[in-house]
Design a protein around this motif. Structure first.
Motif, PDB file in Angstrom:
ATOM      1  N   GLY A 154       0.746  -1.067  -0.069  1.00  0.00           N
ATOM      2  CA  GLY A 154       0.107  -0.039   0.103  1.00  0.00           C
ATOM      3  C   GLY A 154       0.872   1.322  -0.116  1.00  0.00           C
ATOM      4  O   GLY A 154       0.214   2.334  -0.163  1.00  0.00           O
ATOM      5  N   THR A 155       2.029   1.280   0.341  1.00  0.00           N
ATOM      6  CA  THR A 155       3.005   2.232   0.394  1.00  0.00           C
ATOM      7  C   THR A 155       3.257   2.726  -1.111  1.00  0.00           C
ATOM      8  O   THR A 155       3.712   4.011  -1.260  1.00  0.00           O
ATOM      9  CB  THR A 155       4.335   2.201   1.055  1.00  0.00           C
ATOM     10  N   GLY A 156       3.175   1.856  -2.009  1.00  0.00           N
ATOM     11  CA  GLY A 156       3.447   2.187  -3.439  1.00  0.00           C
ATOM     12  C   GLY A 156       4.708   2.017  -3.606  1.00  0.00           C
ATOM     13  O   GLY A 156       5.540   2.014  -4.975  1.00  0.00           O
ATOM     14  N   LEU A 157       5.753   1.793  -2.709  1.00  0.00           N
ATOM     15  CA  LEU A 157       7.281   1.361  -2.900  1.00  0.00           C
ATOM     16  C   LEU A 157       7.477   0.124  -3.429  1.00  0.00           C
ATOM     17  O   LEU A 157       8.523  -0.220  -4.293  1.00  0.00           O
ATOM     18  CB  LEU A 157       7.771   1.506  -1.797  1.00  0.00           C
ATOM     19  N   PHE A 158       6.674  -0.644  -3.424  1.00  0.00           N
ATOM     20  CA  PHE A 158       6.770  -2.360  -4.069  1.00  0.00           C
ATOM     21  C   PHE A 158       5.420  -2.351  -4.978  1.00  0.00           C
ATOM     22  O   PHE A 158       4.490  -2.347  -4.320  1.00  0.00           O
ATOM     23  CB  PHE A 158       6.917  -3.236  -2.845  1.00  0.00           C
ATOM     24  N   HIS A 159       5.780  -3.333  -5.923  1.00  0.00           N
ATOM     25  CA  HIS A 159       4.635  -3.807  -6.773  1.00  0.00           C
ATOM     26  C   HIS A 159       4.171  -5.072  -6.555  1.00  0.00           C
ATOM     27  O   HIS A 159       3.037  -5.323  -7.157  1.00  0.00           O
ATOM     28  CB  HIS A 159       5.062  -3.260  -8.159  1.00  0.00           C
ATOM     29  N   ASN A 190      14.587   2.350   2.627  1.00  0.00           N
ATOM     30  CA  ASN A 190      14.945   3.630   3.370  1.00  0.00           C
ATOM     31  C   ASN A 190      13.757   4.599   3.659  1.00  0.00           C
ATOM     32  O   ASN A 190      13.439   4.938   4.589  1.00  0.00           O
ATOM     33  CB  ASN A 190      15.960   4.282   2.739  1.00  0.00           C
ATOM     34  N   GLU A 191      13.105   4.902   2.506  1.00  0.00           N
ATOM     35  CA  GLU A 191      11.728   5.472   2.366  1.00  0.00           C
ATOM     36  C   GLU A 191      10.682   4.944   3.513  1.00  0.00           C
ATOM     37  O   GLU A 191      10.097   5.387   4.033  1.00  0.00           O
ATOM     38  CB  GLU A 191      11.246   5.787   0.966  1.00  0.00           C
ATOM     39  N   PHE A 192      10.692   3.345   3.299  1.00  0.00           N
ATOM     40  CA  PHE A 192       9.511   2.747   4.093  1.00  0.00           C
ATOM     41  C   PHE A 192      10.028   2.972   5.565  1.00  0.00           C
ATOM     42  O   PHE A 192       8.962   3.308   6.247  1.00  0.00           O
ATOM     43  CB  PHE A 192       9.398   1.266   3.788  1.00  0.00           C
ATOM     44  N   SER A 193      11.167   2.755   5.905  1.00  0.00           N
ATOM     45  CA  SER A 193      11.574   2.871   7.233  1.00  0.00           C
ATOM     46  C   SER A 193      11.398   4.340   7.909  1.00  0.00           C
ATOM     47  O   SER A 193      10.947   4.469   8.864  1.00  0.00           O
ATOM     48  CB  SER A 193      13.110   2.653   7.524  1.00  0.00           C
ATOM     49  N   ARG A 194      11.822   5.516   6.915  1.00  0.00           N
ATOM     50  CA  ARG A 194      11.431   6.637   7.579  1.00  0.00           C
ATOM     51  C   ARG A 194      10.390   7.237   7.438  1.00  0.00           C
ATOM     52  O   ARG A 194      10.002   7.969   8.509  1.00  0.00           O
ATOM     53  CB  ARG A 194      12.554   7.566   6.282  1.00  0.00           C
ATOM     54  N   SER A 195       9.267   6.709   6.447  1.00  0.00           N
ATOM     55  CA  SER A 195       8.195   7.478   6.210  1.00  0.00           C
ATOM     56  C   SER A 195       6.909   6.713   6.521  1.00  0.00           C
ATOM     57  O   SER A 195       5.870   7.366   6.865  1.00  0.00           O
ATOM     58  CB  SER A 195       8.071   8.092   4.794  1.00  0.00           C
ATOM     59  N   HIS A 196       7.084   5.328   6.575  1.00  0.00           N
ATOM     60  CA  HIS A 196       5.967   4.588   7.098  1.00  0.00           C
ATOM     61  C   HIS A 196       5.747   3.706   7.991  1.00  0.00           C
ATOM     62  O   HIS A 196       4.914   3.597   8.770  1.00  0.00           O
ATOM     63  CB  HIS A 196       5.800   3.728   5.635  1.00  0.00           C
ATOM     64  N   ARG A 197       7.087   3.051   8.356  1.00  0.00           N
ATOM     65  CA  ARG A 197       7.091   2.291   9.569  1.00  0.00           C
ATOM     66  C   ARG A 197       6.843   2.806  10.860  1.00  0.00           C
ATOM     67  O   ARG A 197       5.916   2.451  11.608  1.00  0.00           O
ATOM     68  CB  ARG A 197       8.513   1.865   9.555  1.00  0.00           C
ATOM     69  N   PRO A 198       6.928   4.327  11.128  1.00  0.00           N
ATOM     70  CA  PRO A 198       6.788   4.936  12.317  1.00  0.00           C
ATOM     71  C   PRO A 198       5.211   4.963  12.522  1.00  0.00           C
ATOM     72  O   PRO A 198       4.664   4.928  13.486  1.00  0.00           O
ATOM     73  CB  PRO A 198       7.431   6.274  12.199  1.00  0.00           C
ATOM     74  N   HIS A 199       4.560   5.199  11.053  1.00  0.00           N
ATOM     75  CA  HIS A 199       2.960   5.337  11.309  1.00  0.00           C
ATOM     76  C   HIS A 199       2.343   3.953  11.514  1.00  0.00           C
ATOM     77  O   HIS A 199       1.388   3.868  12.298  1.00  0.00           O
ATOM     78  CB  HIS A 199       2.655   5.889  10.303  1.00  0.00           C
ATOM     79  N   LEU A 200       3.108   2.870  10.907  1.00  0.00           N
ATOM     80  CA  LEU A 200       2.533   1.717  11.220  1.00  0.00           C
ATOM     81  C   LEU A 200       2.571   0.845  12.644  1.00  0.00           C
ATOM     82  O   LEU A 200       1.871   0.464  13.160  1.00  0.00           O
ATOM     83  CB  LEU A 200       3.263   0.705  10.269  1.00  0.00           C
TER      84      LEU A 200
END
Length: 224
Positions: A154-159, A190-200
């Motif tokens: 759902g992050t759009g980082l992976f298809h 890195n984008e997942f860890s920085r921008s998405h993981r904290p919210h999850l």
């Protein structure tokens, strides 16, 4: 895997023993070894990757073989027989150092997005793990497949994503998750860890019973 969801996979982590012969090593792997393996009938596709994370101590290369069939013990024996024959025929390279081999059968469904099969696979993010609470294995698998993988896609980082279970008796983690990206794999992680993981994490959508035994970030080199 460019839209494919194989029944099983074999991962081979390697390095080149002589860094001065790295170019020769890669030419041999791409033009000789993977075609030999595919011609031997033990795999349907082969893809090579290079370690994309300069801060990790992971092996330099990953060969990912897509397998047809679920009898992994039999496939393993066929691989061993093929490699012996390739040695006898002088088609192996002395600089090949195999760090680890592992085999995995597909677990769960096909995890896709509207870009699966259309977006190229420029790299992969691989997580090997086990459940740290043996009495909650079912909860762990349901979380992984119904919450965690959809969240990452759902992050759009992976298809595309895949989940596998280890061959019986294999060392290391019990489960393998693989995420495909059409961008730079290190940047995606890195984008997942920085921008998405904290919210999850704040939303309680991460698991406290996942034991990560290995992770790798690899960029694509070649595909056959």
């Amino acid at each position: 895997m460019n839209g494919r969801h194989p029944e099983a996979v074999r991962l081979t982590l390697t390095t080149c023993a002589d860094r001065r012969r790295e170019a020769e090593f890669n030419i041999w792997y791409d033009r000789t070894h993977i075609p030999d393996v595919l011609a031997g009938g033990v795999a349907t596709h082969g893809t090579r990757f290079a370690n994309a994370d300069p801060e990790s101590a992971n092996p330099a290369y990953l060969a990912l073989y897509e397998l047809s069939g679920l009898d992994l013990e039999q496939i393993q024996h066929r691989f061993a027989d093929l490699v012996q024959r390739l040695h006898r025929d002088g088609r192996m390279l002395g600089d090949l150092q195999i760090v680890r081999r592992s085999m995995w059968r597909r677990l769960g469904g096909k995890f896709t997005t509207d870009r699966t099969g259309r977006a190229r696979t420029a790299g992969v993010f691989i997580i090997e793990s086990s459940c740290s609470a043996s009495d909650r294995e079912r909860d762990f698998n349901e979380w992984y497949e119904r919450i965690h993988i959809p969240d990452l896609l759902g992050t759009g980082l992976f298809h595309s994503a895949h989940r596998f279970q280890a061959m019986a008796g294999q060392s290391g983690g019990k489960y393998l998750a693989m995420y495909e990206t059409d961008g730079d794999p290190l940047a995606a992680v890195n984008e997942f860890s920085r921008s998405h993981r904290p919210h999850l994490k704040a939303a309680g959508r991460l698991s406290e019973i996942i034991d990560i035994t290995w992770r790798g970030i690899y960029r694509g080199l070649s595909q056959t």
